[in-house]
Design a protein around this motif. Structure first.
Motif, PDB file in Angstrom:
ATOM      1  N   HIS A 112       0.695  -1.210   0.269  1.00 21.01           N
ATOM      2  CA  HIS A 112      -0.071   0.022  -0.010  1.00 21.01           C
ATOM      3  C   HIS A 112       0.971   1.257  -0.012  1.00 21.01           C
ATOM      4  CE1 HIS A 112      -3.275  -2.857   0.998  1.00 21.01           C
ATOM      5  NE2 HIS A 112      -2.695  -3.054   2.029  1.00 21.01           N
ATOM      6  N   TRP A 166      -0.728   4.363  -2.172  1.00 24.45           N
ATOM      7  CA  TRP A 166      -1.930   4.684  -1.373  1.00 24.45           C
ATOM      8  C   TRP A 166      -1.451   5.580  -0.043  1.00 24.45           C
ATOM      9  CZ3 TRP A 166      -5.968   1.215   1.411  1.00 24.45           C
ATOM     10  CH2 TRP A 166      -7.201   2.026   1.875  1.00 24.45           C
ATOM     11  N   ASN A 214      -4.247   4.076   6.446  1.00 23.57           N
ATOM     12  CA  ASN A 214      -4.784   4.666   5.122  1.00 23.57           C
ATOM     13  C   ASN A 214      -6.238   4.680   5.051  1.00 23.57           C
ATOM     14  OD1 ASN A 214      -2.237   5.287   3.668  1.00 23.57           O
ATOM     15  ND2 ASN A 214      -2.038   2.956   3.135  1.00 23.57           N
TER      16      ASN A 214
END
Length: 147
Positions: free
Chosen positions: A57, A60, A108
């Protein structure tokens, strides 16, 4: 362990055409003979799980770091966990990489939700402020031009 010599079955007997590697191995065994060693034979099995893909991730997290920085720096913390997860994945520690990736994903999500709430709240407050002041500003402008 049995140290008797084994005869190789070529592909013609099994219904599969022999490959170059099979023929080369048969030739080496017939010329050199079976390996003769008095040392015990040990084997090592290495399980490689290539189907286990751990997302880190990082993109992101970078997005949240750059665009939702006002939300308690959650994007930056998520970016740090994403980098740690990528490092664990490169080392081969799948469990550690999954743990860091899970934490980065959670951070996130929170950064994105809080960032959207801040943006929506700011937009609503701005619209309410502008709609309240806009008629007064328009009246001042019209009175100064003597319409």
């Amino acid at each position: 362990m049995n140290h008797t010599s084994r005869t190789f079955v070529s592909g013609a007997h099994t219904g599969v055409p022999p490959t170059y590697e099979m023929l080369k191995e048969e030739h080496e065994v017939s010329v050199l003979g079976a390996p003769r060693s008095s040392a015990p034979v040990t084997t090592t099995v290495i399980n490689i799980h290539s189907d286990t893909s751990v997302p880190d991730h990082i993109v992101w997290s970078l997005f949240n770091t750059l665009f939702t920085y006002w939300c308690c720096c959650l994007g930056f913390v998520a970016f740090a966990y994403s980098v740690k997860g990528g490092d664990r994945k490169m080392v081969g520690d799948v469990t550690g990489a999954q743990s860091y990736a899970s934490t980065a994903k959670c951070l996130n999500i929170w950064a994105l939700v809080m960032g959207l709430l801040v943006i929506i709240t700011f937009f609503i407050i701005s619209c309410l402020w502008l709609t309240d002041l806009f008629p007064h500003i328009l009246a001042i402008i019209m009175s100064s031009r003597d319409y």
